[in-house]
Design a protein around this motif. Structure first.
Motif, short mmCIF file in Angstrom:
data_model
loop_
_atom_site.label_atom_id
_atom_site.label_comp_id
_atom_site.label_asym_id
_atom_site.label_seq_id
_atom_site.Cartn_x
_atom_site.Cartn_y
_atom_site.Cartn_z
N ASN A 48 9.47 -0.57 2.93
CA ASN A 48 9.14 0.50 1.99
C ASN A 48 9.01 1.83 2.75
N THR A 49 10.13 2.38 3.16
CA THR A 49 10.13 3.63 3.93
C THR A 49 9.82 4.85 3.06
N LYS A 50 9.84 4.68 1.76
CA LYS A 50 9.54 5.81 0.87
C LYS A 50 8.05 6.10 0.81
N CYS A 51 7.22 5.12 1.14
CA CYS A 51 5.77 5.31 1.10
C CYS A 51 5.24 5.37 2.53
N LYS A 52 4.67 6.50 2.90
CA LYS A 52 4.19 6.71 4.27
C LYS A 52 3.02 5.80 4.63
N LEU A 53 2.35 5.25 3.63
CA LEU A 53 1.20 4.37 3.88
C LEU A 53 1.61 2.92 4.12
N ALA A 54 2.82 2.56 3.78
CA ALA A 54 3.27 1.18 3.94
C ALA A 54 3.59 0.90 5.41
N LEU A 55 3.07 -0.20 5.93
CA LEU A 55 3.34 -0.58 7.32
C LEU A 55 4.66 -1.34 7.37
N ASP A 113 -6.36 12.94 5.05
CA ASP A 113 -6.62 13.68 3.81
C ASP A 113 -5.33 14.00 3.07
N GLU A 114 -4.31 14.39 3.81
CA GLU A 114 -3.03 14.71 3.18
C GLU A 114 -2.41 13.47 2.54
N LEU A 115 -2.47 12.35 3.24
CA LEU A 115 -1.92 11.11 2.70
C LEU A 115 -2.64 10.70 1.42
N MET A 116 -3.93 10.91 1.38
CA MET A 116 -4.69 10.59 0.18
C MET A 116 -4.32 11.52 -0.98
N ARG A 117 -4.12 12.79 -0.68
CA ARG A 117 -3.79 13.77 -1.74
C ARG A 117 -2.41 13.56 -2.32
N THR A 118 -1.46 13.11 -1.50
CA THR A 118 -0.06 13.14 -1.92
C THR A 118 0.54 11.78 -2.27
N TYR A 119 -0.16 10.67 -2.02
CA TYR A 119 0.50 9.37 -2.20
C TYR A 119 0.91 9.12 -3.65
N ARG A 120 0.17 9.67 -4.61
CA ARG A 120 0.49 9.41 -6.02
C ARG A 120 1.79 10.08 -6.46
N SER A 121 2.29 11.01 -5.67
CA SER A 121 3.55 11.66 -6.03
C SER A 121 4.76 10.83 -5.66
N GLU A 122 4.55 9.73 -4.93
CA GLU A 122 5.64 8.83 -4.56
C GLU A 122 5.50 7.53 -5.35
N PRO A 123 6.42 7.26 -6.28
CA PRO A 123 6.31 6.05 -7.12
C PRO A 123 6.18 4.76 -6.33
N TYR A 124 6.78 4.69 -5.14
CA TYR A 124 6.74 3.45 -4.37
C TYR A 124 5.44 3.28 -3.58
N CYS A 125 4.51 4.20 -3.78
CA CYS A 125 3.15 4.03 -3.27
C CYS A 125 2.21 3.54 -4.37
N LEU A 126 2.68 3.54 -5.60
CA LEU A 126 1.84 3.20 -6.75
C LEU A 126 1.97 1.71 -7.08
N PRO A 127 0.95 1.12 -7.69
CA PRO A 127 0.92 -0.33 -7.91
C PRO A 127 2.15 -0.91 -8.59
N ALA A 128 2.74 -0.17 -9.50
CA ALA A 128 3.88 -0.71 -10.25
C ALA A 128 5.08 -1.01 -9.35
N LYS A 129 5.26 -0.24 -8.28
CA LYS A 129 6.44 -0.39 -7.43
C LYS A 129 6.11 -0.60 -5.96
N ALA A 130 4.86 -0.59 -5.60
CA ALA A 130 4.48 -0.65 -4.19
C ALA A 130 4.83 -2.00 -3.56
N TYR A 131 5.34 -1.96 -2.35
CA TYR A 131 5.55 -3.14 -1.52
C TYR A 131 5.41 -2.68 -0.07
N VAL A 132 5.46 -3.61 0.86
CA VAL A 132 5.21 -3.24 2.25
C VAL A 132 6.49 -3.30 3.08
N LYS A 133 7.09 -4.45 3.20
CA LYS A 133 8.27 -4.60 4.05
C LYS A 133 9.41 -3.69 3.60
#
Length: 228
Positions: free
Chosen positions: A118-125, A96-116
């Motif tokens: 990407n330590t700035k986004c907690k959802l990126a593997l 629930d917390e990850l869902m509430r807060t991911y939009r506050s991190e630009p590197y979780c958003l489509p414009a800048k999101a990547y996986v390898k």
């Protein structure tokens, strides 16, 4: 033939129902006639892994598993499977917390999101095998990691990362994503946020099947701040 022998002499059945398996099987069959087969990424290593691999004889099928002992057990009997141990960084209780807060991190958003990396986004593997990042996957099956108790990794990162990889695809065609256990709250919530209801093409039992177009091939996914 070894796969047929395995299931013919085993009392253990696959985790998915026959109707659910048929959804993915039909997609795999559609590219089985090509020279290279499919690139098929499977989150989870189970009693059905030999089956999935045999459905894609000309392609590359890679399994990701959170339990290192289970990887050793499976590979002992099926050494030809390509399976890797993966350590996840999240717990289901954080969903629930990850869902509430991911939009506050630009590197979780489509414009800048990547996986390898990407330590700035907690959802990126960020701890997946290099092969996963190097290939573009035609099919992604999300049937792991575990997501039925608070300390389990949950599938939040797998769903997010699959969506990001699908959007980054440069090969022709869409990415086929299959998500199992959608009867559970977290799977359903993250699927609607990142895989999108508009890309849901089939629901069978506890399985949802999505076709995700790439951002390069369509303007339909070019939102900078929303996946859906």
């Amino acid at each position: 033939m070894k796969t047929i022998l395995h299931y013919a002499t085993s009392t253990v059945v696959p985790q998915q129902s026959r109707a659910e398996i048929s959804v993915s099987f039909d997609v795999l069959q559609s590219c089985s006639g090509t020279l290279s087969g499919c690139n098929f990424l499977v989150f989870g290593l189970g009693h059905d892994s030999l089956m999935w691999s045999s459905f894609n004889p000309l392609g590359t099928t890679v399994f990701l598993e959170e339990d290192p002992k289970w990887v050793q057990t499976v590979l002992k009997d099926a050494p030809n499977l390509k399976a890797h141990y993966v350590r996840y960084q999240t717990q289901l209780i954080q969903a629930d917390e990850l869902m509430r807060t991911y939009r506050s991190e630009p590197y979780c958003l489509p414009a800048k999101a990547y996986v390898k990396g990407n330590t700035k986004c907690k959802l990126a593997l960020t701890t997946l095998p290099e092969e996963v990042y190097e290939r573009q996957w035609d099919l992604i099956m999300i049937d792991a990691p575990r997501g039925y108790f608070n300390e389990a990794p949950g599938r939040m990162g797998a769903i997010f990362s699959a969506a990001v990889m699908a959007r980054a695809r440069t090969r022709p065609g869409v990415t086929h994503i299959f998500l199992h256990d959608v009867n559970r709250k977290v799977e359903k919530m993250f699927a609607m946020e990142f895989l999108c209801r508009k890309y849901l093409v089939k629901a069978v039992g506890r399985l949802w099947y999505f076709k995700i177009p790439s951002a390069a091939n369509t303007t339909d996914v070019n939102s900078d701040d929303r996946f859906c």
